[in-house]
Motif scaffolding. Structure first.
Motif, mmCIF file in Angstrom:
data_model
loop_
_atom_site.group_PDB
_atom_site.id
_atom_site.type_symbol
_atom_site.label_atom_id
_atom_site.label_comp_id
_atom_site.label_asym_id
_atom_site.label_seq_id
_atom_site.Cartn_x
_atom_site.Cartn_y
_atom_site.Cartn_z
ATOM 1 N N GLU A 2 1.020 4.018 -3.010
ATOM 2 C CA GLU A 2 0.821 5.432 -2.678
ATOM 3 C C GLU A 2 2.004 6.271 -3.150
ATOM 4 N N SER A 3 3.206 5.803 -2.898
ATOM 5 C CA SER A 3 4.391 6.554 -3.320
ATOM 6 C C SER A 3 4.547 6.551 -4.838
ATOM 7 N N LEU A 37 7.786 8.060 3.323
ATOM 8 C CA LEU A 37 6.448 7.826 3.885
ATOM 9 C C LEU A 37 6.482 6.834 5.021
ATOM 10 N N MET A 48 8.694 6.068 -0.888
ATOM 11 C CA MET A 48 8.139 5.061 0.023
ATOM 12 C C MET A 48 8.905 5.039 1.337
ATOM 13 N N SER A 64 10.129 6.447 -6.605
ATOM 14 C CA SER A 64 9.028 5.848 -5.868
ATOM 15 C C SER A 64 9.527 5.102 -4.635
ATOM 16 N N LEU A 79 2.063 6.554 -7.060
ATOM 17 C CA LEU A 79 1.117 7.549 -7.569
ATOM 18 C C LEU A 79 1.593 8.967 -7.293
ATOM 19 N N LEU A 80 2.113 9.199 -6.102
ATOM 20 C CA LEU A 80 2.625 10.519 -5.743
ATOM 21 C C LEU A 80 3.815 10.901 -6.617
ATOM 22 N N LYS A 107 5.218 7.724 8.793
ATOM 23 C CA LYS A 107 4.094 7.008 9.390
ATOM 24 C C LYS A 107 4.499 6.170 10.606
ATOM 25 N N THR A 164 0.825 -1.200 0.000
ATOM 26 C CA THR A 164 0.000 0.000 0.000
ATOM 27 C C THR A 164 0.864 1.256 0.000
ATOM 28 N N LEU A 165 1.924 1.261 0.793
ATOM 29 C CA LEU A 165 2.843 2.394 0.810
ATOM 30 C C LEU A 165 3.528 2.570 -0.540
#
Length: 74
Positions: free
Chosen positions: A11-12, A69, A66, A62, A14-15, A73, A7-8
């Motif tokens: 997310e990374s 992130l 990640m 990416s 896409l960012l 988190k 998931t991370l």
């Protein structure tokens, strides 16, 4: 745990794609406005170069995103 990491990464990914596309879009736009490329062939070559840069940098950045992130988190 594996699902959280995946998931991370998504997310990374896409960012990073969003950031790279914005930066390259601005670069192409500024280059078009300044009139550096005189012919259509030069513009096409530059566009292909930008696509190759995006394809090569998005996966690398990416993983870096990640890790950032993951640290934020934790």
């Amino acid at each position: 745990m594996l699902l959280q990491i995946f998931t991370l990464y998504i997310e990374s990914l896409l960012l990073t794609m969003l950031v790279i596309l914005i930066v390259l879009g601005l670069w192409i736009g500024l280059r078009a406005l300044s009139g550096v490329d005189k012919t259509a062939k030069e513009r096409q070559v530059h566009l292909y170069d930008m696509i190759m840069i995006a394809v090569l940098t998005i996966p690398v950045l990416s993983f870096a995103t990640m890790s950032i992130l993951l640290v934020l988190k934790a």
